[in-house]
Design a protein around this motif. Structure first.
Motif, PDB file in Angstrom:
ATOM      1  N   ALA A 184       2.862  16.031  -1.657  1.00 40.29           N
ATOM      2  CA  ALA A 184       2.475  14.649  -1.772  1.00 40.29           C
ATOM      3  C   ALA A 184       3.318  13.733  -1.050  1.00 40.29           C
ATOM      4  CB  ALA A 184       2.703  14.103  -3.228  1.00 40.29           C
ATOM      5  N   LEU A 185       4.559  13.744  -0.790  1.00 39.87           N
ATOM      6  CA  LEU A 185       5.291  12.987   0.053  1.00 39.87           C
ATOM      7  C   LEU A 185       4.730  13.453   1.477  1.00 39.87           C
ATOM      8  CD1 LEU A 185       7.780  11.240   0.804  1.00 39.87           C
ATOM      9  CD2 LEU A 185       9.192  13.375   0.887  1.00 39.87           C
ATOM     10  N   ARG A 186       4.304  14.448   2.041  1.00 36.73           N
ATOM     11  CA  ARG A 186       3.867  14.725   3.394  1.00 36.73           C
ATOM     12  C   ARG A 186       2.568  13.734   3.501  1.00 36.73           C
ATOM     13  NH1 ARG A 186       2.499  20.816   5.175  1.00 36.73           N
ATOM     14  NH2 ARG A 186       4.741  21.036   4.434  1.00 36.73           N
ATOM     15  N   LYS A 187       1.583  13.899   2.553  1.00 40.25           N
ATOM     16  CA  LYS A 187       0.549  13.546   2.642  1.00 40.25           C
ATOM     17  C   LYS A 187       0.476  11.872   2.478  1.00 40.25           C
ATOM     18  CE  LYS A 187      -3.962  13.439   0.263  1.00 40.25           C
ATOM     19  NZ  LYS A 187      -5.045  13.853  -0.899  1.00 40.25           N
ATOM     20  N   ARG A 188       1.389  11.341   1.684  1.00 43.74           N
ATOM     21  CA  ARG A 188       1.324   9.770   1.801  1.00 43.74           C
ATOM     22  C   ARG A 188       2.176   9.071   2.830  1.00 43.74           C
ATOM     23  NH1 ARG A 188      -0.653   6.088  -1.787  1.00 43.74           N
ATOM     24  NH2 ARG A 188       0.306   4.416  -1.884  1.00 43.74           N
ATOM     25  N   ALA A 189       3.058   9.664   3.449  1.00 40.33           N
ATOM     26  CA  ALA A 189       3.972   9.320   4.456  1.00 40.33           C
ATOM     27  C   ALA A 189       3.682   9.514   5.781  1.00 40.33           C
ATOM     28  CB  ALA A 189       5.461   9.224   4.039  1.00 40.33           C
ATOM     29  N   GLN A 190       3.021  10.488   5.941  1.00 44.95           N
ATOM     30  CA  GLN A 190       2.622  11.049   7.475  1.00 44.95           C
ATOM     31  C   GLN A 190       2.076  10.079   8.239  1.00 44.95           C
ATOM     32  OE1 GLN A 190       0.610  14.918   7.481  1.00 44.95           O
ATOM     33  NE2 GLN A 190      -1.064  13.794   6.462  1.00 44.95           N
TER      34      GLN A 190
END
Length: 502
Positions: free
Chosen positions: A108-114
């Motif tokens: 989720a962090l990857r999807k949100r912040a990439q």
């Protein structure tokens, strides 16, 4: 069939014996090719106090040529890595994909912040266990804009197929299962000492990478913005540097964050202790007498698992609060010398040095299993067992018999190194929490304006790390809570310094 003699008696049946021409030769065959292994005494107490015969811990299916002697390239022609076998990349990729399903917070962090690329320009050098879970973290950091170079923090914990998948994906990885001590430091040096590439962030597990840079390349700290440390061993070493006035960059203490202490250390060890012991010894836990040295979060997890399996569990503990907790949880508090003659299994998880010394091992019963669940290999005094009067006998991978002159033997697992990651695997889901905490710490340190953090050790505040994980991760949705009311990455969180006298 029975044959009838002339006088009417029945003779013995005739038996045809089948013989294989090469049978005797096959059983007498023994591998004779010995790979280059240069064993050396290291300059770090935490990782290298004991001699390592790691060459025999590699998979029997692999050839014995050292990866340092191989010339390997990935499909794109890149050769900036050193692993066991690049051909295992497809297998490793499938393991990483499985891990991604159990790491919702990190994904989720990857999807949100990439899209924001909060780590654009970051050059992260890492030294952790290289597993499928670490691979998901590395690929997340890359998706957020970082460049990564990685080595292993334990000579037995690397998953070769995962390292191959990372190398195929373009990561500079220097690690393989069964490194010698010389290989261990060589891999770290290859990560750090590379022409045209200067790290500006450190992600460490145990402090060996930080230690190496301080000893060999101290000038690198002029460009390094901060250190993120995961383990209790590494945090203690940071405290020592800070107290001596030698810590020249800010450091984040991930180990003492609530998401590491209350989830990773406790629940991860509660499940993996049984896995590691079963895979190596096939021991039955019911009725066994076990002594667990240390009742911190790791000790709590180990005791809970063993008690649930029917073991009789004793606890040794010097901290009065932890000792009281052990008592309230129904465990008998003892001194190690009171029970050492009768216990079947000894498990260390204190983070200390020389907890189980030669004196105790001399008094252990025949067949006693000795293992360590702490990061450092110094909790069991393995060096004291390397004497002429004792015989070492390899049983299987990561399992040794140490035999006394009278025939008594103990079973030593992973030569006193971390049992679960050396001998088995760990639960992926709980590591998602720790890995996400590490990623957030890297983002904050990298984006913090100059002067926000001093040359001190900082602890993640409970408010920042607990609410997002409990409300979002446990229901396996996302960590969007973290980003709801924040527009920019710098200054996202308020960090509090940890007293170095802790």
């Amino acid at each position: 069939m029975l044959k009838k003699k002339k006088d009417g008696e029945i003779s013995e049946p005739s038996v045809k014996k089948i013989q294989f021409a090469d049978q005797k030769q096959e059983f007498n065959k023994r591998p004779t090719k010995i790979s280059r292994r240069s064993l050396s005494r290291s300059i770090s107490q935490s990782s290298t106090d004991s001699y390592s015969s790691a060459a025999s811990y590699t998979d029997s299916s692999d050839d014995e040529t050292s990866p340092r002697d191989k010339q390997q390239k990935n499909s794109k022609g890149n050769a900036d890595f050193c692993i066991k076998n690049i051909k295992q990349a497809d297998f490793g990729r499938r393991e990483i994909e499985i891990a991604e399903q159990e790491m919702p917070a990190l994904m989720a962090l990857r999807k949100r912040a990439q899209g924001e690329k909060p780590l654009a320009g970051a050059k992260i050098v890492g030294c952790t266990h290289i597993t499928a879970q670490t691979a998901v973290l590395m690929e997340t950091l890359s998706a957020l804009g970082a460049q990564c170079r990685w080595a292993a923090c334990n000579i037995y914990s690397t998953q070769n197929e995962v390292a191959a998948a990372l190398a195929e994906g373009g990561f500079s990885v220097f690690a393989w299962k069964g490194e010698s001590e010389d290989d261990f430091w060589w891999c770290i040096d290859r990560c750090v000492n590379v022409e045209g590439w200067q790290p500006n962030m450190i992600l460490d597990d145990g402090g060996d990478l930080t230690h190496w840079i301080y000893k060999k390349y101290p000038n690198m700290f002029k460009k390094i913005k901060g250190i993120v440390e995961e383990s209790v061993t590494g945090v203690h070493r940071l405290y020592q540097l800070s107290k001596a006035g030698k810590l020249c960059v800010p450091a984040m203490n991930v180990n003492d964050s609530v998401t590491k202490q209350k989830f990773d250390n406790l629940y991860c060890c509660r499940e993996s202790i049984l896995d590691g012991l079963k895979r190596t010894t096939d021991v039955m836990f019911g009725g066994k007498q076990v002594v667990v040295c240390g009742y911190g979060e790791v000790g709590k997890g180990c005791c809970a698992a063993l008690k649930a399996m029917g073991s009789i569990v004793y606890v040794t503990e010097i901290d009065p609060i932890c000792a009281l907790q052990a008592c309230m949880d129904g465990f008998r508090l003892v001194k190690l010398n009171e029970v050492i003659r009768q216990v079947d299994i000894v498990i260390t998880c204190t983070g200390n040095k020389n907890v189980v010394v030669r004196e105790y091992m001399d008094r252990m019963k025949n067949g006693c299993i000795v293992c360590n669940m702490g990061h450092s290999n110094t909790e069991i005094d393995v060096a004291s067992l390397r004497t002429p009067e004792l015989t070492w006998e390899r049983v299987r991978s990561q399992v040794d018999h140490v035999i006394w002159p009278d025939g008594k033997r103990i079973v030593l697992l992973a030569e006193g190194r971390l049992l679960n990651l050396s001998c088995s695997t760990v639960p992926t889901f709980v590591l998602s929490i720790t890995a996400t905490t590490q990623a957030l710490a890297l983002i904050e340190l990298y984006n913090a304006p100059e002067g926000r953090y001093k040359q001190d050790v900082y602890l993640l505040p409970k408010k920042m790390v607990s609410a997002p994980f409990l409300s979002k991760i446990c229901c396996c949705s996302s960590v969007s809570f973290i980003f709801q009311n924040v527009k920019q990455w710098p200054g996202r969180f308020l960090w509090k310094p940890v007293s170095i006298t802790k």
